[in-house]
Scaffold this motif. Structure first.
Motif, short mmCIF file in Angstrom:
data_model
loop_
_atom_site.label_atom_id
_atom_site.label_comp_id
_atom_site.label_asym_id
_atom_site.label_seq_id
_atom_site.Cartn_x
_atom_site.Cartn_y
_atom_site.Cartn_z
N ALA A 89 -3.34 -0.06 7.17
CA ALA A 89 -3.27 0.57 5.84
C ALA A 89 -2.61 -0.46 4.94
CB ALA A 89 -2.47 1.86 5.91
N ALA A 90 -3.39 -1.09 4.08
CA ALA A 90 -2.89 -2.29 3.40
C ALA A 90 -3.64 -2.57 2.11
CB ALA A 90 -3.06 -3.49 4.34
N THR A 91 -2.97 -3.31 1.23
CA THR A 91 -3.67 -3.92 0.08
C THR A 91 -4.14 -5.30 0.53
OG1 THR A 91 -1.70 -5.04 -0.70
CG2 THR A 91 -2.05 -2.78 -1.50
N HIS A 92 -4.94 -5.94 -0.31
CA HIS A 92 -5.36 -7.31 0.00
C HIS A 92 -4.15 -8.22 0.18
CE1 HIS A 92 -9.82 -7.08 -1.34
NE2 HIS A 92 -9.38 -5.87 -1.04
N LYS A 94 -1.32 12.62 3.33
CA LYS A 94 -2.36 13.66 3.38
C LYS A 94 -3.50 13.24 4.32
CE LYS A 94 -1.49 15.49 -1.21
NZ LYS A 94 -1.98 15.71 -2.58
N GLU A 95 -3.95 12.01 4.15
CA GLU A 95 -5.03 11.48 5.00
C GLU A 95 -4.62 11.51 6.47
OE1 GLU A 95 -7.58 7.75 4.46
OE2 GLU A 95 -5.94 7.45 3.03
N TYR A 96 -3.37 11.11 6.71
CA TYR A 96 -2.90 11.03 8.09
C TYR A 96 -2.89 12.41 8.75
CZ TYR A 96 -0.05 10.03 12.18
OH TYR A 96 0.40 9.92 13.46
N ILE A 97 -2.36 13.38 8.05
CA ILE A 97 -2.30 14.74 8.61
C ILE A 97 -3.71 15.32 8.83
CG2 ILE A 97 -1.64 17.14 8.06
CD1 ILE A 97 0.60 15.43 9.27
N THR A 98 -4.59 15.07 7.88
CA THR A 98 -5.97 15.55 8.04
C THR A 98 -6.60 14.97 9.30
OG1 THR A 98 -6.18 15.68 5.64
CG2 THR A 98 -8.24 15.71 6.91
N SER A 99 -6.43 13.67 9.50
CA SER A 99 -7.01 12.98 10.65
C SER A 99 -6.34 13.44 11.95
CB SER A 99 -6.86 11.47 10.48
OG SER A 99 -7.43 10.77 11.56
N LEU A 119 0.83 -1.20 0.00
CA LEU A 119 0.00 0.00 0.00
C LEU A 119 0.86 1.25 0.00
CD1 LEU A 119 -3.20 0.76 0.37
CD2 LEU A 119 -2.16 1.96 2.30
N LEU A 120 1.88 1.23 0.84
CA LEU A 120 2.75 2.40 0.97
C LEU A 120 3.41 2.73 -0.37
CD1 LEU A 120 3.40 4.23 3.40
CD2 LEU A 120 5.50 2.94 3.75
N GLU A 121 3.79 1.69 -1.10
CA GLU A 121 4.44 1.91 -2.40
C GLU A 121 3.57 2.73 -3.36
OE1 GLU A 121 5.87 -1.68 -4.35
OE2 GLU A 121 7.22 -1.96 -2.64
N THR A 122 2.29 2.36 -3.41
CA THR A 122 1.41 3.02 -4.39
C THR A 122 0.74 4.27 -3.82
OG1 THR A 122 -0.37 1.55 -3.73
CG2 THR A 122 0.91 0.91 -5.67
N LYS A 123 0.65 4.37 -2.48
CA LYS A 123 -0.16 5.46 -1.92
C LYS A 123 0.54 6.28 -0.85
CE LYS A 123 -4.62 3.81 -3.24
NZ LYS A 123 -5.87 3.18 -2.83
N ALA A 124 1.85 6.35 -0.88
CA ALA A 124 2.58 7.07 0.17
C ALA A 124 2.08 8.51 0.33
CB ALA A 124 4.08 7.07 -0.13
#
Lengths: 494, 494
Positions: A387-390, A251-256, A241-246
């Motif tokens: 935070a993960a892919t399948h 952004k999501e993390y800071i917003t939360s 997940l981190l590879e494709t969506k770092a």
């Protein structure tokens, strides 16, 4: 300033609650649901004045307060609906049979008795005087004595008046709801120790909740304490997940992390991932994003001072790197994230303490074993996010099995801040996030905390509560001889 | 003699339980139910040898033991059926909706973790090693560590072997069930303090149960203790009933008081009524009836010694009259009843203490107000019996409302001794009869004690537990968007 309710007045209100409890025990679920809907109406009818007062007391934006007020009224309605449906009545009937020794047995849940609710400062409506604890206790059939939060005394008074107006309109005993004010530790201790109090609900700090738990369990007759004491709500980010969506994740993390100036029990205080190129991209985006967050005033000076103090303690720890920090403004919580190694995080317990406010720790792991060690060492949490892919889930099934045992709510992606007021919500996790992981403080199931079963053996139908009568006048679901149905019982008269 | 399990071995067994818990978490309710039915088979297959051993260890008659053994196997089966039906899974699904913030939320109950069970001496099968606490914990998905009762070590070993044989036959991890032996207080304290233990179940004395509760609530991570500590189970006899049934009531009372040599938690230790002609007839019949009761050997020397000691203390109190007393025989509990006034009963707390064995106090009241005062002053009870006509119930509704708040099971006539293993049974009342009145230790609902909810937010269907998958492969009842159904979910793939 908040006036201190005198001990004499507290005693009087508790005595009134004991008498009101006897009245409430003889109300049906429908009558209580009607009452709860009337409270919802009353809250909805409170206009601009309430919002202005609460905004002044809490610094929370009007838009947020408008939403929270609607949610609070909605909470009363949704709990009322569940109460009226008899879900927490859990009626069970086992009819007399020749092979049974005990004859006719019928059980249902009744209120446990007068409940003391300690309001929270961070949700002046939803988790305070007229919040979920009060709604669920009254739904269960328990009088409520609220200890108002001193950070929003006027808000608390307006809400208390709204509930009392409904009590009066219904002609119910005044002792169903009492409003106690004061700032001293002693008032809370006095209420918790009082022999006629049967349960405690609390939302706030670990120190506050644990102190009440200790008092309650050392009473001559110990009582349950439902304390929601917050947690660090870790996010475990996996490699694919981190590879494709770092960048998106940062952004999501800071917003939360900065939502409501970080003043949420479900704030994601720790982010854990493997070091590497993706991790570096995550960090870089984090740096950019946090600079965009404008500092916002915190709830009150006490919260701000604690935030500054606890943040400083974290920043002073060895081997932590302050990777981002927005500008400070007086009394405003400036978002701060620090970075540390897995080894340092594992060996320094200070870094696992909650810092209430917009503060996060990013933990850089060398190996999968680091992630596993952190999972094993983790204390109980309200939420954990995967935070993960399948594929990541498949690759980390052992780790995820361990994490399931450490939280009340397990997220697949997304961020944990906020709750949803539905049956399936679980807001409560293993100690120290709450004192009793078997219950939730959000969603209609919160009512369960304040009931206990009573069994009637061979009682004549006319003297049974409506919930257990043959005719089933309330038309609720009941388990009869092991099978659930909502019909009436056609019994041969004997 | 019983060997003391070493601390080292206890640590090893707890570590095995922790590992077994991870395995159990991934079992479905059907798999656990199958396991439980196999334990029932195994218990049923135990023949004469078990009964002979247990009779020698407990002095309980063979007929009683035969019945208790059948009940114990039946308990495993009835709890298995309830577990398989998903009643304690309490699956709740709220599907994603545009107006919801959190998307798809699904909640179900999982086992709380390794449970320590302390067996009781008075029910060597039903409340001991393979008793209801063990069955309900395993049903919930929790490994069990049983602390064998030292009064029947061989019985405990046979039962432990029966359960372990099933664990082996199923190829499940050995740590699912552990048998710890020893007589010292320290072993119990050690188990209760162990950080990996998640709950305690206990049946026995107030002192024993309260000591475990205190240890558990002072742990760094407090855990729930379900201690059933007995009570005096008052019988309130009202005027109209007493007038017509004084003699029958006296016979019933003596039969119940001396059942199993009075060694029942639900033994009716206090009988309360108004003085007068009917009351005198009750007393006269009591005197006759008690002479017919042959003294019977008690469970073991410790129980007998305590009975003699506690009885002596009661008999030494001022203003009590020994109205009947059967012959004493060595180690046999001779049935004893004393009479006292309401004033004396109210003012002398010693008379409200349980005397475990065939011992009762008859309280003669002058006025209805005496009955009311006794009701108000009463501590929490497992059961309260109302011996009354319909008219008596109507005349005493305030009193009965007070009594409802003091017990777990309220009887209309009949006597309280014994329980029925059904859903509607409540075996647990307000403190000090149990440490947690919100739960029962008899009936399938006993499983509830050992579960906690976990919520999954936005998890892919393939990674959800079977209980929460769209297809509902276990075909259990689930609440979906507030409505209960046992179908599968037809969702549009997104």
């Amino acid at each position: 300033m908040m006036e201190e309710t005198s001990t004499q007045n507290i005693d009087k209100r508790i005595q009134m609650a004991v008498e009101a409890f006897r009245f409430l025990k003889n109300t049906t679920i429908n009558e209580r649901a009607e009452f709860m809907n009337a409270v919802a109406d009353q809250i909805e009818a409170l206009g601009e004045e309430l919002l202005t007062v609460t905004h002044a007391e809490t610094s929370l934006p009007l838009a947020r307060l408008t939403g929270e007020k609607a949610r609070t009224a909605g909470q009363w309605r949704s709990y009322a609906k569940a109460v009226a449906a008899g879900i927490y009545t859990e009626a069970r009937i086992d009819l007399a049979q020749p092979e049974k020794q005990k004859g006719d047995l019928r059980k249902y849940n009744v209120g446990i008795g007068p409940v003391v609710v300690f309001g929270a400062s961070n949700f002046p409506f939803a988790f305070s005087t007229a919040g979920g604890d009060t709604a669920s206790a009254i739904g269960a059939g328990c009088p409520v004595i609220i200890k108002a939060h001193p950070a929003h005394p006027q808000t608390s008074q307006i809400m208390a008046d709204a509930i009392s107006a409904v009590v009066k309109a219904f002609g119910w005993p005044e002792g169903i709801f009492s409003h106690i004010t004061g700032t001293s530790y002693e008032i809370g201790a006095y209420l918790t120790q009082h022999p006629d109090i049967r349960a405690i609900a609390f939302t706030g700090s670990f120190n506050g909740g644990k102190a009440l738990f200790d008092i309650a369990s050392r009473r001559e007759n110990p009582i349950p304490v439902f304390a929601e004491m917050g947690s660090i709500n870790p996010v475990f980010a996996f490699q694919n997940l981190l590879e494709t969506k770092a960048e998106a994740l940062a952004k999501e993390y800071i917003t939360s992390l900065t939502l409501g100036v970080g003043q949420f029990c479900t704030n994601p205080g720790v982010f854990i991932a493997l070091k590497g190129e993706s991790f570096n991209r995550f960090i870089n985006t984090l740096k950019e994003e946090i600079q965009k967050v404008a500092p916002v005033k915190m709830l009150h000076k006490g919260i701000f001072d604690n935030f500054e103090k606890n943040k400083s303690i974290a920043l002073e720890q060895p081997d932590v790197e302050i990777i981002v920090s927005a500008e400070t403004e007086s009394s405003s919580g400036n978002a701060t994230v620090i970075k540390t190694s897995a080894g340092n995080f594992l060996n320094n317990p200070v870094l696992s303490e909650e810092v209430f406010g917009p503060f996060g720790i990013v933990v850089a792991c060398e190996t999968d074993e680091d992630l596993m060690q952190i999972a094993r060492q983790l204390k109980g949490q309200l939420t954990i996010t995967i935070a993960a892919t399948h594929e990541d889930v498949r690759d980390n099934s052992t780790l995820i099995t361990i994490l399931k045992d450490k939280c009340g709510r397990l997220l697949f992606n997304g961020m944990p801040t906020g709750v949803e007021v539905v049956y399936s919500m679980q807001h409560g996790g293993p100690f120290p996030s709450t004192t009793d992981s078997r219950f939730t403080s959000v969603g209609p199931d919160a009512v369960k905390r304040f009931v206990r079963p009573v069994c009637f053996q061979n009682w004549p139908d006319e003297f049974l509560p409506d919930e257990l009568k043959n005719e089933n006048p309330l038309q609720i679901s009941r388990m009869v001889d092991g099978t659930v149905n909502s019909g009436s019982l056609k019994l041969q008269t004997t």
